[in-house]
Design an enzyme around this catalytic site. Structure first.
Site, mmCIF file in Angstrom:
data_model
loop_
_atom_site.group_PDB
_atom_site.id
_atom_site.type_symbol
_atom_site.label_atom_id
_atom_site.label_comp_id
_atom_site.label_asym_id
_atom_site.label_seq_id
_atom_site.Cartn_x
_atom_site.Cartn_y
_atom_site.Cartn_z
ATOM 1 N N CYS A 21 0.793 -1.235 0.000
ATOM 2 C CA CYS A 21 0.000 0.000 0.000
ATOM 3 C C CYS A 21 0.827 1.288 0.000
ATOM 4 C CB CYS A 21 -0.982 -0.041 1.149
ATOM 5 S SG CYS A 21 -2.013 -1.519 1.021
ATOM 6 N N HIS B 177 -1.427 8.567 5.975
ATOM 7 C CA HIS B 177 -1.849 7.267 5.451
ATOM 8 C C HIS B 177 -3.242 6.986 6.017
ATOM 9 C CE1 HIS B 177 -1.441 3.370 3.670
ATOM 10 N NE2 HIS B 177 -1.490 2.725 4.817
ATOM 11 N N HIS C 111 -9.336 3.240 0.657
ATOM 12 C CA HIS C 111 -7.921 2.902 0.503
ATOM 13 C C HIS C 111 -7.726 2.361 -0.915
ATOM 14 C CE1 HIS C 111 -4.055 1.249 0.897
ATOM 15 N NE2 HIS C 111 -4.043 1.044 2.192
#
Lengths: 483, 397
Positions: free
Chosen positions: A239, A372, A409
């Site tokens: 990610c 994040h 996400h």
């Protein structure tokens, strides 16, 4: 060869996201605090426990581009649509063809080709321009001054314009083939690449049909469509991938390995991805609530975020609109655990420090952190601790945000889409909200707008990304006027 | 600019595990290509591969593991071998200054297939949670980081067949620019039925039934042979290496990365080689270790480019008939082989009666031979149009 003092700037951006398939729609939705998450319908997930996420709406592409894409692989459509926006904003479209697509003079002459006959858009060959009495600039708007003007001003094209084609005479004098001179690299990142195509092939004992196991196909496709003769690379760091692609892309400019870099990440929702991500127990069946005391996990989305990078000198010489300077890149691994962040946020703190050090920016100059902020218990508290560690007491004066609260996400695209949001924050002087935050968490006590965007003068942004496997990336962007 | 040297190597290949065995394998010239034993190959149109035999990951793991994908196992093998050879004591080293750059083209395909098999056949709730983190293409690098507590700069290339060449070029740049004194650069590619099924569908594999299936530059070449392997090299700032008394195997004097749209063209190979040669002259290069693997259009583009850069009669060879095409590990294993060639002053041969016209003006030995060499250029290419070249040179202290 490597010139670490070379400054790298962003001159083009493109996004495909659950909140819009162009920069303006995406940005307006972020600032308005829209929730882009909901039931997934593009991929059959009916047998999965969680079917919420962020999917992109129909992507509109011209027929000539569509005809080159796999109809089975939605991820290709996302990449190509985002690249198209970015290269058009950077003025690489057409311009690009005249630098990387033109056959060398000898070949054109031998084949009796007119440039325009072969390549559609771009610079006609010198002879044709002269015969037609055309000035390049008169005909084509931006770009190379006509030969006569260059000669009159005693200019070497490269001396003046950095990033363009040297004049024919100079190329011949230096024995250069056209393609040897200017390179546009493609750097993409992805977690799942073409996993959406693997359903009929993985886990089965039948002959292989049409699934694509390779990761590099999208980058090859971009190079083919835009006729780019630079290197292309594909990175996969779970990610944090999208941010890593931008950071590595900047390194390619600094090391002189490319003049332009098309960089960013992409990922599409697929049954394979969902099968795994569901089992990691990170998906919530509630709203995605980064930094909320009752946060219960993240939601996954699809999309692409692409930027065009070039050197500051190149952007200045061709009069590009500089969107921001990318001045710092930090990348590492927690060296701790496959799926859990380190308890004290040490890893992401170190990438922030590494990126600030490279940027030559002290922590007290940071105006904003695009986190994040996944909405998992562990990430949000450790990332908060890390920001406090790096910024010290100033942290309480630096608003943060998690745009994942609105778009989810985006897996391999998350880092690059968030980098683009960071640049838009600098350009527009607005910090997008973190929505769904109703119960403050004492462990996540940094300031952040929660309903609508906060107006703020933002010169310096840190954009953070972390991923499965323990890798972290931080990027530092600075306002163009300060560049 | 720092000078970048190689201070350790750790190959895991079908012809030998560890740099000494690998070098002996190249000198002996016995091919690692054999009939596929891992699965029933009769239903496919290819039947041989160069798989790594006699490899037990337990020999290379500092601490026991419950489950590892083969790709990760091979990575641990390469890392462990090179780390040991380097003499670097991680316990006494500032690990934030060590970069870890890894690569693979396909990653944990064996586990992907295993994991998704349950999902396909029984439903999403029956996927095994323990397997999923091993399906990522960055699983190997992550597990290396965790195991060896490597918290420095960290990058994973999955660019296809040139992934490890690009990783090497990046490791070279990081050390040359002074950003890190040491970079561990590696790559791995495992052989299994999933990747084999995929590659078979791509029509790149030779239907040949024995070790002669891979004939680089051959007029009768009809495809390549899948290989398996991993490698790691320790790249180090020369001053740093000298200061700690490291064994210097060679210097990397240059690296080039390039691309051509629409498939591999000679121009991309030429571009990568020219950049890798850099300030040296083409005549300084004693031998070209080609990427050639028996895929006709790739071998042709490479042969044309070699002639363009070096003129006629350039000494050229390849090791693909020995270890097959190892995709994401190909570039790093090319560099391991170039080290073997320099160390033993030996050029492996390519057995073939008749070569493609483009290669007729290259000097390709039929049999392995001795040759005085100081400098070797190696290529790492893929069919989509990516090219990487590196030049290594002996270091005389």
């Amino acid at each position: 060869m490597s010139d670490t003092s070379k400054r790298v700037v962003v001159t083009g951006m493109g996004v495909i996201t659950p909140l819009g398939n162009d920069i303006q729609t995406f940005w307006n939705a972020l600032c308005a605090g829209k929730d882009g998450l909901g039931q997934i319908t593009s991929c059959n997930l009916s047998d999965f426990p969680v079917q919420q996420g962020g999917e992109v709406s129909k992507i509109h592409l011209p027929t000539e581009l569509l005809s080159r894409l796999s109809t089975d692989d939605r991820s290709q459509h996302m990449v190509v649509a985002a690249v198209k926006q970015a290269v058009e904003q950077a003025g690489l479209s057409g311009f690009e063809e005249c630098r990387t697509g033109v056959p060398p003079v000898a070949e054109r002459q031998a084949r009796g080709l007119s440039y325009t006959e072969e390549h559609g858009a771009g610079v006609p060959p010198v002879a044709e321009r002269q015969a037609r009495g055309l000035s390049y600039t008169e005909e084509h708007g931006a770009g190379v001054p006509p030969v006569a003007e260059r000669q009159a001003r005693g200019l070497s094209y490269t001396e003046e314009h950095g990033a363009c084609v040297p004049p024919v005479a100079e190329r011949q004098a230096r024995g250069l083939s056209y393609t040897e001179e200017y390179k546009t690299a493609v750097v993409l990142s992805t977690n799942f690449a073409s996993a959406g195509t693997l359903d009929g092939d993985l886990g089965l004992d039948t002959p292989w049909t049409k699934g694509n196991l390779g990761f590099g196909t999208a980058a090859d496709l971009v190079a083919d469509i835009w006729s780019l003769s630079g290197p292309r690379a594909t990175l996969s760091l779970s990610c944090s991938s999208g941010a890593a692609a931008i950071g590595y892309g900047a390194d390619l400019i600094r090391s002189g390995r490319a003049d332009f870099v098309i960089a960013g990440g992409y990922d599409a929702i697929s049954r394979f991805a969902w099968a795994g991500l569901s089992l990691l127990r990170t998906m919530t069946d509630d709203k995605l609530r980064p930094f909320d005391k009752n946060r219960s996990g993240t939601l996954f989305s699809e999309g692409a975020g692409i930027v065009v990078l070039e050197s500051y000198e190149s952007a200045k010489l061709r009069n590009s609109h500089i969107l921001a300077e990318l001045c710092g890149f930090g990348f590492n691994n927690n060296a701790y655990h496959m799926t859990a962040p380190s308890k004290d946020g040490q890893g992401i703190a170190e990438t922030m420090e590494m990126a600030l050090k490279e940027a030559g920016i002290s922590p007290d100059m940071v105006d904003h952190v695009n986190t994040h902020g996944t909405g998992t218990q562990l990430n949000d508290s450790t990332e908060t601790a890390a920001i406090k560690k790096v910024l010290g007491m100033n942290a309480y004066d630096v608003p943060i945000t998690s745009i994942k609260s609105m778009i989810g996400h985006l897996m391999g695209a998350a880092g690059s889409v968030e980098a683009i949001a960071s640049i838009l924050t600098i350009l527009n002087g607005k910090i997008p909200p973190t929505i769904n935050l109703t119960t403050p968490d004492p462990e996540c006590d940094l300031p952040m707008p929660t309903a609508e965007a906060l107006e703020a003068d933002v010169d310096v942004v840190i954009s953070n990304s972390s991923g499965i496997g323990g890798n972290n990336v931080s990027l530092v962007f600075r306002k163009a006027e300060k560049a | 600019m720092k000078r970048v040297v190689i201070t350790a190597a750790g190959p895991v290949t079908a012809i030998g595990i560890g740099q000494e065995c690998f070098t002996e394998g190249i000198l002996e010239g016995g091919s690692g290509i054999m009939e596929i034993a891992a699965f029933e190959h009769g239903k496919y149109d290819a039947h041989v591969a160069a798989a790594v035999e006699d490899f037990d990951v337990k020999d290379f793991l500092p601490t026991p593991k419950n489950y590892l994908d083969r790709n990760t196992e091979l990575s641990f093998g390469a890392f462990s071998l090179a780390l040991k050879a380097s003499g670097i004591d991680l316990a006494k080293t500032d690990k934030s200054e060590l970069a870890l750059i890894w690569s693979t083209a396909f990653g944990g395909t064996d586990t992907m297939n295993l994991f998704y098999s349950d999902v396909q056949k029984k439903g999403p709730r029956f996927g095994k949670p323990i397997l999923f983190p091993h399906t990522y293409s960055n699983t190997a690098i992550s597990m290396l980081s965790i195991e060896y507590k490597l918290n420095g700069p960290h990058m994973n290339f999955v660019s296809g067949w040139t992934a490890s060449g690009q990783a090497l070029a990046y490791g070279y740049d990081l050390v040359a620019s002074g950003r890190v004194p040491v970079a561990f650069v590696g790559g791995a590619e495992s052989f299994n039925e999933t990747v084999f099924r995929f590659q078979s569908s791509q029509k790149i594999l030779s239907p040949g039934a024995d070790e002669t299936a891979c004939v680089p530059f051959g007029r009768t070449a009809d495809g390549t042979v899948m290989g398996e392997g991993a490698g790691m090299l320790v790249l180090e700032d020369m001053e740093h290496a000298l200061k700690r008394g490291a064994n210097i195997l060679a210097e990397i004097t240059g690296a080039g990365i390039a691309g051509s749209p629409g498939g591999l063209k000679a121009a991309a190979v030429e571009d990568a080689m020219s950049k890798a040669i850099g300030n040296l002259n083409a005549t300084d290069i004693d031998c070209v270790l080609a990427s050639a693997n028996g895929i006709p259009h790739m071998d042709k583009a490479e042969a044309v480019a070699i002639q363009k850069v070096f003129g006629e009669n350039k000494l050229t060879t390849t090791i693909k008939p020995l270890i097959g095409e190892t995709f994401g590990a190909a570039g790093i294993l090319q560099l391991h082989a170039a080290l073997s060639m320099l160390e033993r002053q030996f050029v492996p041969g390519i057995k073939e009666e008749s070569r493609i016209p483009e290669a007729e003006n290259l000097q390709i030995p039929d049999e392995g031979c001795s040759k005085n060499m100081k400098t070797v250029l190696l290529n790492n290419l893929d069919p989509a149009g990516n090219a990487v070249s590196l030049v290594i040179r002996q270091v005389k202290l």
